[in-house]
Design a protein around this motif. Structure first.
Motif, PDB file in Angstrom:
ATOM      1  N   UNK A  27       0.839  -1.195   0.000  1.00  0.00           N
ATOM      2  CA  UNK A  27       0.000   0.000   0.000  1.00  0.00           C
ATOM      3  C   UNK A  27       0.877   1.250   0.000  1.00  0.00           C
ATOM      4  N   UNK A  28       0.230   2.407   0.198  1.00  0.00           N
ATOM      5  CA  UNK A  28       0.955   3.670   0.094  1.00  0.00           C
ATOM      6  C   UNK A  28       1.970   3.845   1.224  1.00  0.00           C
ATOM      7  N   UNK A  29       1.787   3.119   2.325  1.00  0.00           N
ATOM      8  CA  UNK A  29       2.739   3.216   3.425  1.00  0.00           C
ATOM      9  C   UNK A  29       4.043   2.472   3.141  1.00  0.00           C
ATOM     10  N   UNK A  30       4.037   1.612   2.156  1.00  0.00           N
ATOM     11  CA  UNK A  30       5.209   0.795   1.853  1.00  0.00           C
ATOM     12  C   UNK A  30       5.663   1.011   0.406  1.00  0.00           C
ATOM     13  N   UNK A  31       5.629   2.257  -0.018  1.00  0.00           N
ATOM     14  CA  UNK A  31       6.040   2.549  -1.402  1.00  0.00           C
ATOM     15  C   UNK A  31       7.515   2.243  -1.633  1.00  0.00           C
ATOM     16  N   UNK A  32       8.316   2.296  -0.565  1.00  0.00           N
ATOM     17  CA  UNK A  32       9.742   2.014  -0.727  1.00  0.00           C
ATOM     18  C   UNK A  32       9.975   0.554  -1.094  1.00  0.00           C
ATOM     19  N   UNK A  33       9.000  -0.291  -0.816  1.00  0.00           N
ATOM     20  CA  UNK A  33       9.143  -1.724  -1.123  1.00  0.00           C
ATOM     21  C   UNK A  33       8.824  -2.039  -2.585  1.00  0.00           C
ATOM     22  N   UNK A  34       8.186  -1.139  -3.274  1.00  0.00           N
ATOM     23  CA  UNK A  34       7.785  -1.417  -4.650  1.00  0.00           C
ATOM     24  C   UNK A  34       8.996  -1.503  -5.567  1.00  0.00           C
ATOM     25  N   UNK A  35       8.901  -2.391  -6.525  1.00  0.00           N
ATOM     26  CA  UNK A  35      10.009  -2.628  -7.459  1.00  0.00           C
ATOM     27  C   UNK A  35      10.037  -1.523  -8.509  1.00  0.00           C
ATOM     28  N   UNK A  36      11.218  -1.043  -8.786  1.00  0.00           N
ATOM     29  CA  UNK A  36      11.422  -0.033  -9.821  1.00  0.00           C
ATOM     30  C   UNK A  36      12.422  -0.575 -10.836  1.00  0.00           C
ATOM     31  N   UNK A  37      12.109  -0.360 -12.113  1.00  0.00           N
ATOM     32  CA  UNK A  37      12.927  -0.882 -13.207  1.00  0.00           C
ATOM     33  C   UNK A  37      13.793   0.228 -13.777  1.00  0.00           C
ATOM     34  N   UNK A  38      15.036  -0.088 -14.044  1.00  0.00           N
ATOM     35  CA  UNK A  38      15.930   0.811 -14.758  1.00  0.00           C
ATOM     36  C   UNK A  38      15.973   0.341 -16.214  1.00  0.00           C
ATOM     37  N   UNK A  39      15.332   1.097 -17.082  1.00  0.00           N
ATOM     38  CA  UNK A  39      15.207   0.684 -18.479  1.00  0.00           C
ATOM     39  C   UNK A  39      16.534   0.706 -19.227  1.00  0.00           C
ATOM     40  N   UNK A  40      17.543   1.319 -18.656  1.00  0.00           N
ATOM     41  CA  UNK A  40      18.818   1.388 -19.360  1.00  0.00           C
ATOM     42  C   UNK A  40      19.475   0.017 -19.476  1.00  0.00           C
ATOM     43  N   UNK A  41      19.352  -0.810 -18.423  1.00  0.00           N
ATOM     44  CA  UNK A  41      20.000  -2.123 -18.461  1.00  0.00           C
ATOM     45  C   UNK A  41      19.077  -3.234 -17.977  1.00  0.00           C
ATOM     46  N   UNK A  42      17.786  -2.926 -17.834  1.00  0.00           N
ATOM     47  CA  UNK A  42      16.794  -3.921 -17.447  1.00  0.00           C
ATOM     48  C   UNK A  42      17.006  -4.435 -16.015  1.00  0.00           C
ATOM     49  N   UNK A  43      17.724  -3.675 -15.185  1.00  0.00           N
ATOM     50  CA  UNK A  43      17.906  -4.054 -13.781  1.00  0.00           C
ATOM     51  C   UNK A  43      16.749  -3.486 -12.966  1.00  0.00           C
ATOM     52  N   UNK A  44      16.592  -3.976 -11.750  1.00  0.00           N
ATOM     53  CA  UNK A  44      15.482  -3.505 -10.917  1.00  0.00           C
ATOM     54  C   UNK A  44      15.840  -3.667  -9.446  1.00  0.00           C
ATOM     55  N   UNK A  45      15.206  -2.840  -8.623  1.00  0.00           N
ATOM     56  CA  UNK A  45      15.381  -2.879  -7.168  1.00  0.00           C
ATOM     57  C   UNK A  45      14.012  -2.841  -6.517  1.00  0.00           C
ATOM     58  N   UNK A  46      13.940  -3.345  -5.292  1.00  0.00           N
ATOM     59  CA  UNK A  46      12.680  -3.349  -4.562  1.00  0.00           C
ATOM     60  C   UNK A  46      12.845  -4.023  -3.210  1.00  0.00           C
ATOM     61  N   UNK A  47      11.758  -4.141  -2.496  1.00  0.00           N
ATOM     62  CA  UNK A  47      11.796  -4.730  -1.170  1.00  0.00           C
ATOM     63  C   UNK A  47      11.335  -6.177  -1.161  1.00  0.00           C
ATOM     64  N   UNK A  48      11.965  -6.986  -0.341  1.00  0.00           N
ATOM     65  CA  UNK A  48      11.539  -8.360  -0.123  1.00  0.00           C
ATOM     66  C   UNK A  48      11.285  -8.533   1.372  1.00  0.00           C
ATOM     67  N   UNK A  49      10.249  -9.277   1.689  1.00  0.00           N
ATOM     68  CA  UNK A  49       9.877  -9.514   3.081  1.00  0.00           C
ATOM     69  C   UNK A  49      10.451 -10.851   3.526  1.00  0.00           C
ATOM     70  N   UNK A  50      11.301 -10.793   4.555  1.00  0.00           N
ATOM     71  CA  UNK A  50      11.941 -11.981   5.099  1.00  0.00           C
ATOM     72  C   UNK A  50      11.287 -12.311   6.441  1.00  0.00           C
TER      73      UNK A  50
END
Length: 286
Positions: free
Chosen positions: A39-62
């Motif tokens: 939800x909006x409280x956990x926007x930092x966890x959402x995956x974002x794609x870097x179109x330059x090299x197809x890499x991505x970052x995001x949050x994982x719940x352990x």
């Protein structure tokens, strides 16, 4: 949230895992499905794609499934401006259903995740005592089965693959310090032990407890002496900075001449006046 995604993580052109290639529209659909879980409280966890090299970052719940107490290392700063440091060892146990959300990238491995958690909590145990498992639920009420993940697997990539397969709600990443599928065997292993073996284990526990109590008392005595020393020093500083008005008043009273009120004739006794008026020869003064 713990950030494990650095600038060096943007280097992978494509990722192929379990016959699923996370590129193009497949990657976009997986990311959109994955981000709906936050939800909006956990926007930092959402995956974002870097179109330059197809890499991505995001949050994982352990999810934490740590059964044993862990030894933690902490540093206590004492003295003025934290000049005196002392190291403390404490026992810690994760609460049931505890979880950590880590900020990772598409090249962050299972080994990286375990090392990060150990360093983040300053855990004294070796990272080799922990393992990350993929937990699968056959239904909402089932206990689930576990698959031990390899150290080179990518948790974020695996999470997106679950989304492409429609399994995201029935999958979970779990960090364990034991084999979760053999938990019952671990609990029941003492049933086959003899009285001598059980007594030996109890003796070892008593010795460990006694050493821990002695260490706590020693640390308390050490900190108490430090506290008293700091308190005495603070009192001395306060005595030097504040004027002693009482002592000053006493000195002034000694240096000041004593003023006595003269007595009038009305205040004196008549007989005393007559006696004082006679000389030593017995002649009265006129």
């Amino acid at each position: 949230y713990r950030d494990m995604a650095g600038m060096d993580n943007y280097k992978v052109a494509s990722v192929i895992t379990q016959d699923t290639q996370l590129v193009g529209q497949t990657l976009i659909r997986a990311v959109n499905s994955y981000n709906k879980a936050f939800n909006y409280k956990h926007t930092i966890c959402k995956v974002q794609i870097d179109n330059r090299d197809n890499s991505f970052t995001g949050g994982v719940k352990i999810h934490m499934s740590i059964r044993n107490c862990l030894n933690l290392r902490s540093t206590l700063n004492l003295g003025k401006n934290g000049s005196l440091k002392t190291r403390l060892k404490t026992k810690f146990k994760f609460k049931p259903r505890a979880a950590e959300i880590l900020q990772v990238s598409n090249i962050t491995t299972v080994e990286d995740v375990i090392n990060h958690i150990v360093d983040q909590f300053r855990i004294q145990e070796s990272p080799q005592q922990f393992a990350l498992y993929e937990k699968s639920f056959l239904s909402s009420k089932s206990e689930g089965t576990h698959r031990k993940m390899r150290l080179d697997e990518k948790p974020l990539v695996l999470s997106l693959i679950w989304c492409t397969q429609g399994l995201a709600k029935r999958k979970r990443l779990v960090l364990c310090d034991h084999d979760p599928d053999n938990a019952e065997d671990e609990d029941d292993k003492y049933e086959n032990s003899s009285i001598t073996e059980l007594q030996s284990k109890l003796d070892l526990l008593d010795q460990e407890e006694e050493r821990a109590v002695v260490a706590v008392h020693a640390k308390y005595s050490q900190l108490l002496q430090l506290y008293k020393g700091a308190l005495d020093k603070r009192r001395a500083e306060m005595m030097g900075s504040c004027p002693d008005i009482y002592r000053k008043k006493d000195v002034e009273s000694l240096s000041r001449p004593v003023m006595q009120r003269s007595l009038s004739l009305a205040d004196q006794d008549v007989n005393e006046i007559m006696d004082a008026s006679k000389s030593k020869t017995g002649c009265s003064l006129q």
